[in-house]
Design a protein around this motif. Structure first.
Motif, PDB file in Angstrom:
ATOM      1  N   PHE A   1       0.581  -1.478   0.085  1.00 26.32           N
ATOM      2  CA  PHE A   1      -0.098   0.064  -0.162  1.00 26.32           C
ATOM      3  C   PHE A   1       0.842   1.282  -0.027  1.00 26.32           C
ATOM      4  N   LEU A   2       0.340   2.082  -0.555  1.00 27.89           N
ATOM      5  CA  LEU A   2       0.785   3.485  -0.805  1.00 27.89           C
ATOM      6  C   LEU A   2      -0.012   4.560  -0.104  1.00 27.89           C
ATOM      7  N   GLY A   3       0.338   5.511   0.783  1.00 29.09           N
ATOM      8  CA  GLY A   3      -0.633   6.569   1.168  1.00 29.09           C
ATOM      9  C   GLY A   3       0.139   7.935   0.717  1.00 29.09           C
ATOM     10  N   ILE A   4      -0.541   8.870   0.165  1.00 30.43           N
ATOM     11  CA  ILE A   4       0.075  10.208  -0.262  1.00 30.43           C
ATOM     12  C   ILE A   4      -0.711  11.563   0.367  1.00 30.43           C
ATOM     13  N   GLY A   5      -0.328  12.541   0.309  1.00 33.47           N
ATOM     14  CA  GLY A   5      -1.108  13.504   0.655  1.00 33.47           C
ATOM     15  C   GLY A   5      -2.393  13.947   0.131  1.00 33.47           C
ATOM     16  N   SER A   6      -3.392  14.644   0.873  1.00 32.36           N
ATOM     17  CA  SER A   6      -4.612  15.039   0.438  1.00 32.36           C
ATOM     18  C   SER A   6      -4.710  15.996  -0.700  1.00 32.36           C
ATOM     19  N   LYS A   7      -3.714  16.562  -1.187  1.00 38.68           N
ATOM     20  CA  LYS A   7      -3.705  17.689  -2.185  1.00 38.68           C
ATOM     21  C   LYS A   7      -2.498  16.885  -3.369  1.00 38.68           C
ATOM     22  N   GLU A   8      -2.220  15.520  -3.307  1.00 30.45           N
ATOM     23  CA  GLU A   8      -1.494  14.932  -4.028  1.00 30.45           C
ATOM     24  C   GLU A   8      -2.274  13.835  -4.826  1.00 30.45           C
ATOM     25  N   SER A   9      -1.753  13.395  -5.871  1.00 31.24           N
ATOM     26  CA  SER A   9      -2.529  12.280  -6.717  1.00 31.24           C
ATOM     27  C   SER A   9      -1.525  11.538  -7.655  1.00 31.24           C
ATOM     28  N   LEU A  10      -1.762  10.468  -7.840  1.00 31.12           N
ATOM     29  CA  LEU A  10      -0.967   9.324  -8.743  1.00 31.12           C
ATOM     30  C   LEU A  10      -1.271   9.663 -10.249  1.00 31.12           C
ATOM     31  N   LYS A  11      -2.725  10.302 -10.589  1.00 29.15           N
ATOM     32  CA  LYS A  11      -3.506  10.210 -11.707  1.00 29.15           C
ATOM     33  C   LYS A  11      -2.514  10.589 -12.737  1.00 29.15           C
ATOM     34  N   PHE A  12      -2.008  11.679 -12.767  1.00 28.44           N
ATOM     35  CA  PHE A  12      -1.001  11.983 -13.986  1.00 28.44           C
ATOM     36  C   PHE A  12       0.524  11.753 -13.891  1.00 28.44           C
TER      37      PHE A  12
END
Length: 273
Positions: A241-252
């Motif tokens: 599992f990977l967790g990132i910040g609320s204003k971050e995304s893996l989408k792009f």
């Protein structure tokens, strides 16, 4: 014209820091670096970046002070409580299937997030088989993290966050307080290793079941974001599992297809096979 000169000075400063001290800010967001260096000029009453560069190159102890400006981050225990609640409810049940568990908190700053995970894992009966690797590039932040001593005035906020994150006990179980400071329970420290690691230059160092890197990627340019996410992917075990910040995304990112959303609102993803 002044803006052009300032930009040139900033780029030369970043290159000089890399050549002298091997701290690599060359792929950090330029806007973020400029803002932080502007604050450093004001704090230390220095007129230009060129003058700042001269002082940094000739006074290593002064560079340590400037590094605080370059890596400053906002952190608190159980920051964004729903993230930690999602970790407890949607990730921990899977971690329980492993005989030993490794967790990486990348960009740990002064340690609050690492201790937050340790508290949850202790309450879930897992702490004895967990090793938490908490890394950062700032030596003073790591020193503070190892000490585990925080301002008493912050504990009220941490307590509220803990409760909103689904805490099972009284938060007072996890620290001792005197008149102006709170010291983290030493039993939590036994499962945490604080260490220097740069997402810009260092590589994978172990296989993890969970990686948390929150509110760090937003300070990187696109190339460095992709490097960091690839590093996390390569560090994770199958279905980790990977967790990132609320204003971050893996989408792009270049690695978006390598993960599936697991707790989408809380920005927790699972590595695909």
């Amino acid at each position: 014209m002044e803006g052009q000169v300032f930009d040139i000075e900033v780029k030369l400063f970043i290159e000089a820091v890399f050549m002298k001290y091997k701290y690599d800010f060359r792929q950090y967001s330029l806007a973020s670096v400029k803002r932080r260096l502007s604050n450093a000029l004001i704090t230390h009453n220095i007129k230009t970046i060129s003058a700042l560069q001269e002082k940094v190159l000739h006074e290593p102890e002064f560079f340590t002070a400037i590094l605080q400006h370059m890596t400053i981050s906002t952190t608190e225990m159980f920051r964004d409580p729903l993230y930690f609640k999602a970790f407890r409810e949607k990730v921990v049940p899977y971690l329980k299937s492993y005989p030993s568990i490794k967790i990486w908190v990348a960009g740990c700053s002064t340690g609050e997030e690492a201790y937050s995970f340790a508290i949850i894992l202790k309450e879930e009966g897992l702490l004895e088989r967990v090793m938490i690797y908490a890394t950062d590039i700032n030596p003073l932040s790591l020193e503070r993290a190892q000490q585990g001593i925080y301002r008493l005035e912050d504990i009220k906020k941490y307590t509220q966050n803990y409760q909103e994150a689904g805490g099972l006990h009284s938060f007072t179980n996890y620290y001792t307080a005197d008149y102006n400071a709170a010291a983290i329970d030493p039993s939590l420290k036994k499962s945490i290793i604080f260490a220097d690691h740069s997402l810009a230059t260092d590589s994978v160092f172990s296989e993890m079941q969970f990686v948390s890197c929150r509110n760090v990627l937003i300070y990187f340019d696109k190339k460095l974001q992709n490097r960091a996410i690839t590093l996390f992917h390569d560090s994770l075990s199958i279905k980790g599992f990977l967790g990132i910040g609320s204003k971050e995304s893996l989408k792009f990112s270049s690695m978006s297809s390598a993960f599936e959303p697991w707790a989408n609102n809380e920005r927790i993803y699972r590595k695909l096979k």
